[in-house]
Design a protein around this motif. Structure first.
Motif, PDB file in Angstrom:
ATOM      1  N   UNK A   1      30.738  37.241  37.132  1.00  9.03           N
ATOM      2  CA  UNK A   1      30.053  35.945  37.137  1.00  9.03           C
ATOM      3  C   UNK A   1      28.532  36.090  37.188  1.00  9.03           C
ATOM      4  N   UNK A   2      28.023  37.221  36.751  1.00  7.87           N
ATOM      5  CA  UNK A   2      26.581  37.448  36.776  1.00  7.87           C
ATOM      6  C   UNK A   2      25.943  37.086  35.441  1.00  7.87           C
ATOM      7  N   UNK A   3      24.670  36.731  35.516  1.00  8.46           N
ATOM      8  CA  UNK A   3      23.907  36.501  34.288  1.00  8.46           C
ATOM      9  C   UNK A   3      23.527  37.857  33.699  1.00  8.46           C
ATOM     10  N   UNK A   4      22.949  37.844  32.507  1.00  9.58           N
ATOM     11  CA  UNK A   4      22.554  39.103  31.867  1.00  9.58           C
ATOM     12  C   UNK A   4      21.523  39.854  32.713  1.00  9.58           C
ATOM     13  N   UNK A   5      20.574  39.124  33.255  1.00 12.96           N
ATOM     14  CA  UNK A   5      19.527  39.746  34.077  1.00 12.96           C
ATOM     15  C   UNK A   5      20.148  40.366  35.332  1.00 12.96           C
ATOM     16  N   UNK A   6      21.054  39.645  35.971  1.00 11.62           N
ATOM     17  CA  UNK A   6      21.706  40.171  37.172  1.00 11.62           C
ATOM     18  C   UNK A   6      22.536  41.419  36.845  1.00 11.62           C
ATOM     19  N   UNK A   7      23.186  41.416  35.672  1.00  8.93           N
ATOM     20  CA  UNK A   7      23.970  42.582  35.262  1.00  8.93           C
ATOM     21  C   UNK A   7      23.065  43.795  35.036  1.00  8.93           C
ATOM     22  N   UNK A   8      21.906  43.571  34.407  1.00  3.68           N
ATOM     23  CA  UNK A   8      20.971  44.675  34.187  1.00  3.68           C
ATOM     24  C   UNK A   8      20.460  45.224  35.522  1.00  3.68           C
ATOM     25  N   UNK A   9      20.117  44.328  36.445  1.00  3.50           N
ATOM     26  CA  UNK A   9      19.662  44.766  37.762  1.00  3.50           C
ATOM     27  C   UNK A   9      20.756  45.536  38.499  1.00  3.50           C
ATOM     28  N   UNK A  10      21.986  45.052  38.418  1.00  4.07           N
ATOM     29  CA  UNK A  10      23.140  45.722  39.017  1.00  4.07           C
ATOM     30  C   UNK A  10      23.275  47.134  38.450  1.00  4.07           C
TER      31      UNK A  10
ATOM     32  N   UNK B   1      20.978  48.976  36.934  1.00  3.44           N
ATOM     33  CA  UNK B   1      19.830  49.818  37.308  1.00  3.44           C
ATOM     34  C   UNK B   1      19.931  50.287  38.758  1.00  3.44           C
ATOM     35  N   UNK B   2      20.352  49.398  39.652  1.00  6.54           N
ATOM     36  CA  UNK B   2      20.469  49.750  41.066  1.00  6.54           C
ATOM     37  C   UNK B   2      21.492  50.861  41.292  1.00  6.54           C
ATOM     38  N   UNK B   3      22.510  50.905  40.454  1.00  8.84           N
ATOM     39  CA  UNK B   3      23.592  51.874  40.634  1.00  8.84           C
ATOM     40  C   UNK B   3      23.523  53.049  39.666  1.00  8.84           C
TER      41      UNK B   3
ATOM     42  N   UNK C   1      33.377  47.471  39.032  1.00  5.47           N
ATOM     43  CA  UNK C   1      32.181  47.038  38.294  1.00  5.47           C
ATOM     44  C   UNK C   1      32.463  45.748  37.540  1.00  5.47           C
ATOM     45  N   UNK C   2      33.612  45.669  36.892  1.00  2.95           N
ATOM     46  CA  UNK C   2      33.959  44.464  36.147  1.00  2.95           C
ATOM     47  C   UNK C   2      34.096  43.259  37.058  1.00  2.95           C
TER      48      UNK C   2
END
Length: 152
Positions: A99-108, A110-112, A93-94
């Protein structure tokens, strides 16, 4: 071989103290190396403890052999494997989110399903207890609390 604990009542006070010290030191060393608490009953059954206590301390406590024997114990080896899997999951996960933005991290997350409370830390509080906590918080704090505890 007989379990050393069945012999302890027939041994001297020094031997019982030696037994307790040996079990404690092996348990502490194992926990320090693996972060897993070993059952004292399992430690007491180790041949290294038996030899050390029955010799009156004459046979040095073989700490490395005792730790290796604990790692081979099925219940403990299963815990070690589970801990390694958890470390690997966190590492993955780390590395995925490095290298993700905050939005990409939240989407990641939520998807998992990582945005929900984990089963191992699920709250034992009732809804009424949560409501009492929420009553004393500001609106922003209420949203954060509700999200963190899976109430929304």
């Amino acid at each position: 071989m007989s379990n050393i604990e069945s012999l302890l009542p027939h041994l001297g006070e020094d031997d019982r103290a030696n037994f307790m010290k040996a079990v404690g030191s092996i348990g502490a060393a194992f926990a320090a190396r693996t972060t897993i608490e070993a059952d004292p009953q399992v430690i007491a059954a180790l041949p290294q403890v038996r030899d050390h206590v029955l010799s009156g301390g004459g046979v040095e406590l073989d700490m490395s052999a005792a730790l290796d024997a604990l790692k081979e114990e099925p219940s403990i080896s299963n815990q070690l494997i589970a801990a390694e899997v958890k470390v690997a999951e966190v590492s993955k996960i780390q590395s995925d989110t490095a290298n993700m933005s905050r939005i990409e991290k939240m989407n990641y997350a939520r998807e998992r399903g990582l945005d929900r409370p984990r089963d191992d830390v699920a709250s034992t509080m009732t809804m009424n207890e949560h409501a009492a906590v929420l009553a004393g918080l500001s609106p922003v704090q209420r949203m954060n609390y509700a999200r963190r505890h899976g109430l929304v």
